[in-house]
Design a protein around this motif. Structure first.
Motif, short mmCIF file in Angstrom:
data_model
loop_
_atom_site.label_atom_id
_atom_site.label_comp_id
_atom_site.label_asym_id
_atom_site.label_seq_id
_atom_site.Cartn_x
_atom_site.Cartn_y
_atom_site.Cartn_z
N GLU A 71 -56.96 -2.13 -41.71
CA GLU A 71 -57.19 -0.99 -40.82
C GLU A 71 -55.91 -0.20 -40.60
O GLU A 71 -55.92 1.03 -40.56
N ILE A 72 -54.80 -0.91 -40.44
CA ILE A 72 -53.52 -0.23 -40.26
C ILE A 72 -53.16 0.55 -41.52
O ILE A 72 -52.74 1.71 -41.47
N PHE A 73 -53.35 -0.08 -42.68
CA PHE A 73 -53.03 0.58 -43.95
C PHE A 73 -53.88 1.85 -44.11
O PHE A 73 -53.35 2.91 -44.49
N ASP A 74 -55.18 1.74 -43.86
CA ASP A 74 -56.06 2.90 -44.01
C ASP A 74 -55.64 4.05 -43.08
O ASP A 74 -55.84 5.22 -43.41
N ALA A 75 -55.05 3.70 -41.94
CA ALA A 75 -54.63 4.73 -40.98
C ALA A 75 -53.34 5.43 -41.41
O ALA A 75 -53.19 6.64 -41.20
N VAL A 76 -52.41 4.68 -42.01
CA VAL A 76 -51.10 5.26 -42.32
C VAL A 76 -50.97 5.76 -43.75
O VAL A 76 -50.13 6.62 -44.03
N ALA A 77 -51.77 5.22 -44.67
CA ALA A 77 -51.63 5.57 -46.09
C ALA A 77 -51.76 7.06 -46.36
O ALA A 77 -51.05 7.59 -47.23
N PRO A 78 -52.66 7.79 -45.67
CA PRO A 78 -52.76 9.23 -45.96
C PRO A 78 -51.47 10.01 -45.70
O PRO A 78 -51.33 11.14 -46.20
N LEU A 142 -51.46 -3.85 -50.78
CA LEU A 142 -51.98 -2.48 -50.75
C LEU A 142 -50.85 -1.46 -50.90
O LEU A 142 -50.97 -0.48 -51.65
N ALA A 143 -49.73 -1.70 -50.20
CA ALA A 143 -48.59 -0.80 -50.30
C ALA A 143 -47.99 -0.84 -51.70
O ALA A 143 -47.63 0.20 -52.27
N ALA A 144 -47.88 -2.03 -52.27
CA ALA A 144 -47.31 -2.16 -53.61
C ALA A 144 -48.13 -1.37 -54.63
O ALA A 144 -47.57 -0.69 -55.50
N ARG A 145 -49.44 -1.45 -54.53
CA ARG A 145 -50.30 -0.72 -55.47
C ARG A 145 -50.19 0.80 -55.25
O ARG A 145 -50.22 1.57 -56.22
N MET A 146 -50.06 1.21 -54.01
CA MET A 146 -49.93 2.64 -53.73
C MET A 146 -48.62 3.18 -54.31
O MET A 146 -48.59 4.26 -54.91
N PHE A 147 -47.54 2.42 -54.16
CA PHE A 147 -46.24 2.85 -54.71
C PHE A 147 -46.31 2.88 -56.24
O PHE A 147 -45.74 3.78 -56.87
N LEU A 148 -46.99 1.88 -56.83
CA LEU A 148 -47.08 1.82 -58.28
C LEU A 148 -47.89 3.00 -58.83
O LEU A 148 -47.56 3.55 -59.88
N GLU A 149 -48.94 3.40 -58.10
CA GLU A 149 -49.73 4.55 -58.54
C GLU A 149 -48.93 5.84 -58.46
O GLU A 149 -49.17 6.78 -59.22
N ARG A 150 -47.98 5.88 -57.55
CA ARG A 150 -47.10 7.05 -57.48
C ARG A 150 -46.14 7.07 -58.66
O ARG A 150 -45.84 8.14 -59.21
N LEU A 151 -45.70 5.90 -59.07
CA LEU A 151 -44.80 5.81 -60.22
C LEU A 151 -45.51 6.14 -61.52
O LEU A 151 -45.00 6.89 -62.36
N GLU A 152 -46.72 5.61 -61.67
CA GLU A 152 -47.50 5.85 -62.89
C GLU A 152 -48.95 6.15 -62.49
O GLU A 152 -49.78 5.25 -62.44
N PRO A 153 -49.23 7.42 -62.17
CA PRO A 153 -50.58 7.79 -61.75
C PRO A 153 -51.61 7.45 -62.82
O PRO A 153 -51.34 7.58 -64.02
N PRO A 154 -52.80 6.98 -62.41
CA PRO A 154 -53.87 6.70 -63.39
C PRO A 154 -54.18 7.94 -64.21
O PRO A 154 -54.14 9.07 -63.71
N ASP A 179 -39.06 3.15 -53.23
CA ASP A 179 -39.96 2.53 -52.26
C ASP A 179 -40.39 1.13 -52.71
O ASP A 179 -40.56 0.23 -51.88
N LEU A 180 -40.57 0.93 -54.01
CA LEU A 180 -40.87 -0.41 -54.51
C LEU A 180 -39.70 -1.36 -54.24
O LEU A 180 -39.89 -2.52 -53.89
N SER A 181 -38.49 -0.83 -54.38
CA SER A 181 -37.30 -1.64 -54.09
C SER A 181 -37.26 -2.01 -52.61
O SER A 181 -36.96 -3.16 -52.26
N TYR A 182 -37.56 -1.06 -51.77
CA TYR A 182 -37.55 -1.31 -50.32
C TYR A 182 -38.60 -2.34 -49.95
O TYR A 182 -38.39 -3.19 -49.08
N LEU A 183 -39.74 -2.29 -50.63
CA LEU A 183 -40.84 -3.22 -50.34
C LEU A 183 -40.55 -4.63 -50.84
O LEU A 183 -40.77 -5.61 -50.13
N LEU A 184 -40.04 -4.74 -52.06
CA LEU A 184 -39.99 -6.05 -52.72
C LEU A 184 -38.62 -6.73 -52.70
O LEU A 184 -38.55 -7.94 -52.89
N LEU A 185 -37.56 -5.98 -52.49
CA LEU A 185 -36.23 -6.56 -52.64
C LEU A 185 -35.48 -6.79 -51.34
O LEU A 185 -34.60 -7.64 -51.29
N LEU A 186 -35.80 -6.02 -50.31
CA LEU A 186 -35.07 -6.20 -49.06
C LEU A 186 -35.71 -7.31 -48.23
O LEU A 186 -36.92 -7.33 -48.06
#
Length: 262
Positions: A71-78, A142-154, A179-186
């Motif tokens: 629910e939080i993701f759906d609210a902030v993702a847009p 969910l965030a990881a997939r959103m960042f990845l789609e930004r890197l390589e859009p379908p 953003d992927l670095s911020y998510l996965l490395l920090l």
């Protein structure tokens, strides 16, 4: 219900002052409440079983409450990525970077801590009877997939780089790598020194299937960057990939040790 109510306040909100306050509130909620719903060693959450279980009168089944990350993701993702240009002579001093930082804190669950017994080295996918594996939906996944789609859009999408100031598609991809670095490395931030908490990177909360997909995407985008002579993007991908590989080494070693000890 409180988390759902707080999340619903994001829908359709455009005032940067309100957005900043709500994003900070949601991240504080994540820090305080989400660890309470993490399963403990006996399979139950840190919340008492009596508080967390609800009996379904019609089905006679016990339903275990879970933290409403989706629910939080759906609210902030847009709002990702933040597109905001402060008006001239803005008396409030709110910048795009402030909003982006607050948004990333929510998407990355920055500061949310989990007990060592409840934080598996790698999230396992749910396997169905027919052998299919279903990826568990969490904020991090969910965030990881959103960042990845930004890197390589379908290929089938009508994605266009956001107009928040990025000069080109390359800049947009660079921001996705950032953003992927911020998510996965920090590692998560914490002011606690209690031994009951295990401080680890979000990299330990992502599925092997996603890492395989991420690796393939990184290879393709890097190849395109090299062929297009986009040196900054190619360099950023190499740096991220090598850092991620180093981060995964202890996780992989721990998994191997666990398997061999069985």
């Amino acid at each position: 219900e409180f988390v759902s109510l707080a999340s619903s306040c994001m829908h359709g909100e455009t005032d940067p002052r309100c957005l900043l306050q709500i994003l900070r509130l949601l991240n504080k909620i994540q820090q305080v409440m989400s660890p309470l719903f993490a399963p403990s060693g006996n399979g139950l959450s840190s919340v008492s079983a009596a508080d967390q279980m609800e009996l379904d009168a019609t089905e006679g089944e016990v339903v275990i409450a879970t933290f409403p990350s989706i629910e939080i993701f759906d609210a902030v993702a847009p709002y990702y990525p933040v597109q905001f240009t402060p008006p001239k002579n803005d008396p409030h001093g709110i910048t795009r970077d402030m909003l982006q930082s607050a948004l990333m804190a929510v998407l990355c669950e920055r500061g949310a801590l989990y007990k060592s017994s409840s934080n598996p080295l790698v999230i396992r996918e749910k396997q169905h009877d027919d052998g299919r594996e279903e990826e568990k939906e969490t904020m991090i996944m969910l965030a990881a997939r959103m960042f990845l789609e930004r890197l390589e859009p379908p290929k089938s999408s009508d994605y266009d780089p956001p107009s928040h100031g990025a000069e080109s598609d390359v800049d947009d991809k660079l921001n996705a790598v950032r953003d992927l670095s911020y998510l996965l490395l920090l590692p998560p931030l914490s002011s606690s020194s209690s031994s009951q908490w295990k401080f680890s990177s979000n990299v330990a909360r992502v599925t092997p299937a996603f890492f395989s997909e991420l690796s393939s995407s990184m290879a393709r985008v890097h190849e395109e960057a090299v062929s297009s002579d986009e040196k900054s993007l190619a360099s950023a991908i190499r740096k991220f990939s090598s850092s991620l590989a180093r981060t995964l080494e202890p996780v992989t070693a721990a998994i191997v040790n666990r398997v061999e000890s069985r």
